[in-house]
Design an enzyme around this catalytic site. Structure first.
Site, PDB file in Angstrom:
ATOM      1  N   CYS A  83      39.837  34.208  38.113  1.00 43.57           N
ATOM      2  CA  CYS A  83      40.375  34.621  36.818  1.00 43.57           C
ATOM      3  C   CYS A  83      41.626  35.477  37.016  1.00 43.57           C
ATOM      4  O   CYS A  83      42.673  34.964  37.388  1.00 43.57           O
ATOM      5  CB  CYS A  83      39.299  35.324  35.998  1.00 43.57           C
ATOM      6  SG  CYS A  83      39.721  35.478  34.233  1.00 43.57           S
ATOM      7  N   HIS A 193      34.313  31.996  36.334  1.00 40.66           N
ATOM      8  CA  HIS A 193      33.768  33.078  37.151  1.00 40.66           C
ATOM      9  C   HIS A 193      32.510  32.651  37.907  1.00 40.66           C
ATOM     10  O   HIS A 193      31.394  32.799  37.390  1.00 40.66           O
ATOM     11  CB  HIS A 193      33.415  34.270  36.255  1.00 40.66           C
ATOM     12  CG  HIS A 193      34.586  35.038  35.757  1.00 40.66           C
ATOM     13  ND1 HIS A 193      34.962  36.252  36.302  1.00 40.66           N
ATOM     14  CD2 HIS A 193      35.472  34.778  34.772  1.00 40.66           C
ATOM     15  CE1 HIS A 193      36.031  36.715  35.661  1.00 40.66           C
ATOM     16  NE2 HIS A 193      36.366  35.833  34.727  1.00 40.66           N
ATOM     17  N   GLU A 195      31.019  34.174  40.225  1.00 38.10           N
ATOM     18  CA  GLU A 195      30.146  35.327  40.508  1.00 38.10           C
ATOM     19  C   GLU A 195      29.167  35.598  39.375  1.00 38.10           C
ATOM     20  O   GLU A 195      28.188  36.336  39.559  1.00 38.10           O
ATOM     21  CB  GLU A 195      30.990  36.582  40.791  1.00 38.10           C
ATOM     22  CG  GLU A 195      31.592  37.281  39.595  1.00 38.10           C
ATOM     23  CD  GLU A 195      32.878  36.636  39.079  1.00 38.10           C
ATOM     24  OE1 GLU A 195      33.599  37.302  38.319  1.00 38.10           O
ATOM     25  OE2 GLU A 195      33.151  35.472  39.437  1.00 38.10           O
TER      26      GLU A 195
END
EC number: 6.3.5.3
Length: 220
Positions: A83, A193, A195
């Site tokens: 990002c 994302h 994560e």
């Protein structure tokens, strides 16, 4: 993990990396650090570095830490930008293209479906070409753009790593591109994302594949 003023996803990225490889030794590197402390891989995480002033990622790209990251990348070290990290890598000239505001002019925050276009990069070695991953996206300046000549070059070099599913493009990016790599294939950036897709409670663990990939690539 490189931290800038305004970074907000570094802890989740640390936890994702530790969960993926089963060890707890991720380093948090401050933006003024010129020493990467011998890390094996670098993640530039999401957030709003320097408040996104001037242009998203443009100030962070000039930080001492990014000078060290650039040297690490030139030496073949694996670097992932997520990002805002993707924005920073584009601004630093480590990845092709630039990031523009979403066509909707609105912040988007939802799960998106990504298609793996290149499974031979440092960050996709644990995936398969054509595999679909469900990963959340949250951004307002996430529209990857390249003029036609650069887009042709990126496609010709097989540097498109991820695309959005045909009916799931959240920002209007050129050719549905969600992530790209450098010519050396060790630096990858993507807007969604991974994560945040590492626990079954979130609805997807597909993000773990990216964090496992550097170790997989090292075995090849």
């Amino acid at each position: 993990m490189v931290q800038f003023p305004g970074t907000c996803d570094e802890i989740d990225a640390v936890l994702a990396a530790e969960r993926a490889v089963g060890v707890g030794n991720a380093e948090l590197l401050w933006h003024r650090d010129r020493d990467l402390k011998g890390v094996d891989a670098v993640v530039v995480p999401g957030g709003f570095s320097y408040g996104d002033y001037l242009r998203a990622g443009s100030i962070a790209a000039l930080s001492p830490a990014m000078g060290a990251v650039a040297e690490f990348a030139r030496a073949g070290g694996p670097v992932l930008g997520i990002c805002n990290g993707f924005q920073v890598l584009c601004e630093a000239g480590l990845l092709p293209g630039t990031m523009l505001m979403n066509l909707s002019r609105r912040f988007t925050f939802r799960d998106v479906t990504l298609r793996v276009e290149a499974a031979d990069t440092a960050w996709t070695a644990a995936t398969s070409a054509g595999q679909e991953l469900v990963i959340p996206a949250k951004h307002q300046t996430g529209r990857w753009y390249a003029p036609d000549d650069l887009l042709d070059e990126v496609r010709g070099n097989d540097q498109v790593v991820f695309t959005y599913a045909a009916d799931d493009r959240p920002n209007g990016s050129s050719a549905n591109v969600a992530g790209v790599c450098n010519a050396q294939r060790n630096v990858v950036g993507l807007m969604p994302h991974p994560e945040h897709a590492t626990d079954p409670l979130t609805g997807s663990v597909d993000g773990l594949l990216l964090f496992r990939s550097p170790a997989e690539a090292a075995r090849v």
